[in-house]
Design an enzyme around this catalytic site. Structure first.
Site, PDB file in Angstrom:
ATOM      1  N   ASP A 113       0.824  -1.216   0.000  1.00 19.28           N
ATOM      2  CA  ASP A 113       0.000   0.000   0.000  1.00 19.28           C
ATOM      3  C   ASP A 113       0.855   1.261   0.000  1.00 19.28           C
ATOM      4  OD1 ASP A 113       1.014  -0.402   2.493  1.00 19.28           O
ATOM      5  OD2 ASP A 113      -0.895  -0.269   3.556  1.00 19.28           O
ATOM      6  N   LYS A 164       3.900   3.975  18.516  1.00 14.16           N
ATOM      7  CA  LYS A 164       3.385   5.351  18.498  1.00 14.16           C
ATOM      8  C   LYS A 164       3.512   5.970  19.884  1.00 14.16           C
ATOM      9  CE  LYS A 164      -0.266   4.181  15.332  1.00 14.16           C
ATOM     10  NZ  LYS A 164      -1.677   3.991  15.109  1.00 14.16           N
ATOM     11  N   ASP A 222       1.729   6.503   1.966  1.00 14.66           N
ATOM     12  CA  ASP A 222       0.994   5.310   2.384  1.00 14.66           C
ATOM     13  C   ASP A 222      -0.458   5.587   1.999  1.00 14.66           C
ATOM     14  OD1 ASP A 222      -0.652   3.637   3.814  1.00 14.66           O
ATOM     15  OD2 ASP A 222       0.296   3.986   5.754  1.00 14.66           O
TER      16      ASP A 222
HETATM   17  P1  GTP Z   1      -5.751  -1.865   7.481  1.00 14.57           P
HETATM   18  O1  GTP Z   1      -6.665  -3.004   7.856  1.00 14.57           O
HETATM   19  O2  GTP Z   1      -6.507  -0.675   6.965  1.00 14.57           O
HETATM   20  O3  GTP Z   1      -4.760  -1.519   8.556  1.00 14.57           O
HETATM   21  O4  GTP Z   1      -4.880  -2.359   6.228  1.00 14.57           O
HETATM   22  P2  GTP Z   1      -4.072  -3.720   5.985  1.00 14.57           P
HETATM   23  O5  GTP Z   1      -4.927  -4.889   6.307  1.00 14.57           O
HETATM   24  O6  GTP Z   1      -3.597  -3.687   4.576  1.00 14.57           O
HETATM   25  O7  GTP Z   1      -2.861  -3.684   6.993  1.00 14.57           O
HETATM   26  P3  GTP Z   1      -1.490  -2.882   6.913  1.00 14.57           P
HETATM   27  O8  GTP Z   1      -1.706  -1.529   6.316  1.00 14.57           O
HETATM   28  O9  GTP Z   1      -0.858  -2.957   8.238  1.00 14.57           O
HETATM   29  O10 GTP Z   1      -0.638  -3.795   5.931  1.00 14.57           O
HETATM   30  C1  GTP Z   1       0.536  -3.363   5.270  1.00 14.57           C
HETATM   31  C2  GTP Z   1       0.700  -4.197   4.011  1.00 14.57           C
HETATM   32  O11 GTP Z   1       0.836  -5.571   4.329  1.00 14.57           O
HETATM   33  C3  GTP Z   1      -0.485  -4.087   3.080  1.00 14.57           C
HETATM   34  O12 GTP Z   1       0.005  -4.037   1.772  1.00 14.57           O
HETATM   35  C4  GTP Z   1      -1.265  -5.367   3.308  1.00 14.57           C
HETATM   36  O13 GTP Z   1      -1.911  -5.800   2.126  1.00 14.57           O
HETATM   37  C5  GTP Z   1      -0.178  -6.343   3.727  1.00 14.57           C
HETATM   38  N1  GTP Z   1      -0.647  -7.305   4.717  1.00 14.57           N
HETATM   39  C6  GTP Z   1      -1.071  -7.045   5.997  1.00 14.57           C
HETATM   40  N2  GTP Z   1      -1.392  -8.193   6.618  1.00 14.57           N
HETATM   41  C7  GTP Z   1      -1.177  -9.201   5.721  1.00 14.57           C
HETATM   42  C8  GTP Z   1      -1.321 -10.629   5.777  1.00 14.57           C
HETATM   43  O14 GTP Z   1      -1.748 -11.210   6.783  1.00 14.57           O
HETATM   44  N3  GTP Z   1      -0.998 -11.334   4.649  1.00 14.57           N
HETATM   45  C9  GTP Z   1      -0.545 -10.720   3.519  1.00 14.57           C
HETATM   46  N4  GTP Z   1      -0.252 -11.477   2.463  1.00 14.57           N
HETATM   47  N5  GTP Z   1      -0.397  -9.392   3.428  1.00 14.57           N
HETATM   48  C10 GTP Z   1      -0.704  -8.639   4.525  1.00 14.57           C
END
Ligand code: GTP
Length: 323
Positions: A113, A164, A222
């Site tokens: 992201d 944080k 982000d």
């Molecule tokens: P929020 O629920 O809005 O916090 O977003 P998110 O679920 O994408 O979590 P976050 O922003 O912390 O994740 C950062 C990156 O890691 C993003 O590109 C997610 O797609 C990826 N990501 C987070 N958790 C996982 C997971 O369990 N598996 C995989 N494959 N990717 C993950």
């Protein structure tokens, strides 16, 4: 040469309802999915083997990216039946490439992201010259309070990972692009749910491993919230009033501005005004509508004289995005 893993399996809850049918990395920035922007960055740094670490809405990636040959990349897909967290996802995805790479071939991991124009080639070179376990891209922000901050010493070696806090001790934060020594990934337990930021990195430090910082303050965003998604798209559209995909029809009396992105097969009616918005494929915007800072879902028909600002529009729905 390095290989890549893109983390694209998160739920993207902060972007709901935009992520109800589309995983966050498939949302469009200037008409291209975020993942496509990242593949272009990887390719420009010489990476030609990439694994997408998929979980949530995994089935949406293959129809768009296929085997990756359109981008000159050999693309593979790892699937988690339950999201494994960022560390577990990296370990699971690495299964598809570890056998093909040498012990010292760097593995570059991208948070799915992030839009970044930092110098990835220089980050990989630093990783190799510093003989680090991991090299992290860090960016300097004015206010680090919404983020965990990452301090480092005079040699650029990371000294801590701090959650944080109200008074961050430094304003450098983790920018979500990591270069790993393959052994570090091999050491993660396969199939275990684990976070790389909250667990693996702090544990590596505790065990005395070198985590090198690579500070590069080029464009970085982000795009994890509706506000930042709209901003990212506008930034990538750049100095144009708008961009438009294929087979779209725009009435001569319509006015489109503010770096809007109009997708493919879109019809925009008479006297419509679209400002700073993302209009996905197959949308019809009926006459006299005025839309500002909105995200219109694929194949939506926006009825006549609709007025919306800072909202998500789908058929029969207008949801305030609280921008
Ligand atoms: P929020 O629920 O809005 O916090 O977003 P998110 O679920 O994408 O979590 P976050 O922003 O912390 O994740 C950062 C990156 O890691 C993003 O590109 C997610 O797609 C990826 N990501 C987070 N958790 C996982 C997971 O369990 N598996 C995989 N494959 N990717 C993950």
């Amino acid at each position: 040469m390095a290989v890549g893993i893109l983390l694209v399996g998160g739920l993207g809850t902060r972007l709901s309802p935009l992520t109800n049918k589309t995983p966050k990395p498939m949302l469009p920035i200037a008409n291209l999915p975020v993942t496509e922007h990242q593949l272009l960055v990887a390719k420009a740094a010489g990476i030609t083997k990439v694994v997408l670490a998929t979980a949530y809405l995994a089935e949406t990636f293959v129809p768009y990216f296929g085997d990756g040959s359109k981008w000159g990349i050999e693309l593979k897909y790892a699937l988690e039946t339950e999201p494994l967290g960022t560390g577990g996802a990296i370990r699971n995805a690495a299964e598809l490439i570890l056998a093909e790479i040498s012990d010292h071939e760097p593995i570059v991991v991208f948070n799915g992201d992030v839009l970044s124009r930092h110098n990835l080639t220089a980050q990989i070179e630093l990783h190799q010259s510093a003989a680090a376990s991991v090299t992290l891209h860090l960016v300097t922000v004015e206010d680090a309070r919404p983020y965990g901050c990452v301090p480092f010493d005079e040699n650029g070696q990371v000294t801590d990972f701090l959650e944080k806090m109200d008074n961050p001790i430094t304003n450098t934060i983790n920018a979500g692009c990591y270069v790993f020594n393959p052994q570090v990934i091999k050491d993660i337990e396969l199939g275990k749910v684990v976070s790389v930021e909250r667990e693996i990195f702090p544990e590596l430090l505790k065990a005395g491993n070198v985590i090198q910082s690579f500070v590069d303050n080029s464009y970085w965003l982000d795009m994890g919230t509706p506000k930042s998604l709209l901003k990212g798209s506008q930034d990538y559209v750049g100095n144009h009033e708008y961009i438009v995909g294929e087979n779209s029809k725009i009435s001569e009396s319509a006015k489109i501005s503010g770096a809007s992105a109009i997708g493919n097969n879109v019809t925009i009616g008479a006297n419509v005004e679209v400002i700073s918005s993302i209009i996905r494929d197959g949308v019809t915007i009926s006459d006299g509508s005025k839309l500002e800072n909105v995200f219109v879902e694929s194949n939506t028909t926006v009825s006549k004289a609709t007025s919306a600002k800072g909202a998500y529009l789908a058929d029969g729905e207008i949801i305030d995005l609280k921008l």
